[in-house]
Design an enzyme around this catalytic site. Structure first.
Site, PDB file in Angstrom:
ATOM      1  N   TYR A  53       4.490  34.927 -18.681  1.00 36.84           N
ATOM      2  CA  TYR A  53       5.651  35.769 -18.213  1.00 36.84           C
ATOM      3  C   TYR A  53       6.881  35.127 -17.743  1.00 36.84           C
ATOM      4  CZ  TYR A  53       7.781  39.978 -15.705  1.00 36.84           C
ATOM      5  OH  TYR A  53       9.019  40.980 -15.401  1.00 36.84           O
ATOM      6  N   GLY A  94      15.761  43.661  13.108  1.00 40.83           N
ATOM      7  CA  GLY A  94      15.215  43.692  11.926  1.00 40.83           C
ATOM      8  C   GLY A  94      15.489  42.349  11.209  1.00 40.83           C
ATOM      9  N   GLU A 108       9.569  41.208  13.431  1.00 38.06           N
ATOM     10  CA  GLU A 108      11.073  41.010  13.788  1.00 38.06           C
ATOM     11  C   GLU A 108      11.329  41.914  14.800  1.00 38.06           C
ATOM     12  OE1 GLU A 108      13.660  39.572  12.528  1.00 38.06           O
ATOM     13  OE2 GLU A 108      12.660  38.585  10.726  1.00 38.06           O
ATOM     14  N   PRO A 113      24.078  49.137  -3.061  1.00 43.85           N
ATOM     15  CA  PRO A 113      24.434  48.011  -3.401  1.00 43.85           C
ATOM     16  C   PRO A 113      25.696  47.589  -2.287  1.00 43.85           C
ATOM     17  CG  PRO A 113      24.485  49.425  -5.375  1.00 43.85           C
ATOM     18  CD  PRO A 113      24.263  50.340  -4.326  1.00 43.85           C
ATOM     19  N   GLU A 134      22.093  39.666  22.689  1.00 49.24           N
ATOM     20  CA  GLU A 134      21.537  40.540  23.550  1.00 49.24           C
ATOM     21  C   GLU A 134      20.746  41.501  23.041  1.00 49.24           C
ATOM     22  OE1 GLU A 134      25.008  41.791  26.242  1.00 49.24           O
ATOM     23  OE2 GLU A 134      26.240  41.049  24.409  1.00 49.24           O
TER      24      GLU A 134
END
Length: 189
Positions: free
Chosen positions: A19, A64, A80, A101, A133
């Site tokens: 593959y 995040g 995170e 997008p 911060e």
């Protein structure tokens, strides 16, 4: 035999060995987390970080970052959150996946957003990792306008046709206005 017939005659192991993984482009995967708590006079507060690095250096954002191989996206969110704010051991739930997008200038980046509402639990947030911060902003909503305030910092925006339209010079990084709006909808803010 054509290509599809050849493919069907292979075992799965043979197919996977041959593959071509680069045939389809792949996005990067991130997790973002909106952490709310009860503030003064019945108002809610949202935890934001000030970004220490590019892109959006100096802008406010939800905690995040990028997923690591071998971890679930929920583990990414919890890791995170801890790395950027030192907040840990809180219950989180999914908001939605954000895939527009261009949402990240680094390329094709899809994020899975999470929500936590810790109520009156006293949690101290401390900036870490790539956060300059970590601040609890008071959040309010009047009609379609969301306002975030901390001392003399004010971020005000509304969502129009799926995009964030800011009323102030101070903005949120990435598409975090849309994520925050979705979280507010879930919490009925």
């Amino acid at each position: 035999m054509n290509e599809k017939q050849t493919e069907r005659s292979l075992s799965e192991a043979e197919f996977l060995k041959s593959y071509f993984r680069d045939e389809y482009p792949r996005p990067s995967l991130t997790a973002d987390i909106a952490v709310f708590k009860d503030g003064n006079e019945g108002k809610k507060e949202i935890l934001l970080i000030k970004r220490k690095n590019h892109p959006f250096k100096g802008s406010y954002a939800l905690p995040g970052g990028f997923a690591n191989p071998g971890e679930t996206i929920k583990e990414t969110a919890q890791r995170e959150l801890y790395e950027e704010t030192k907040v840990e051991n809180i219950s989180i739930r999914p908001i939605d996946m954000f895939t527009k997008p261009g949402r990240d200038p680094r390329g094709w980046v899809v994020t899975y957003a999470f929500l936590a509402d810790i109520g009156k639990t006293p949690i101290q947030a401390v900036a870490g990792d790539d956060a300059a911060e970590a601040i609890w902003f008071e959040i309010s909503r009047k009609n379609d306008i969301i306002t975030l305030e901390y001392n003399d910092i004010k971020i005000e925006f509304e969502i129009r046709n799926g995009s964030t339209v800011y009323k102030t010079d101070t903005t949120l990084a990435f598409d975090h206005g849309e994520i925050l709006s979705a979280a507010c909808g879930l919490l009925k803010i």
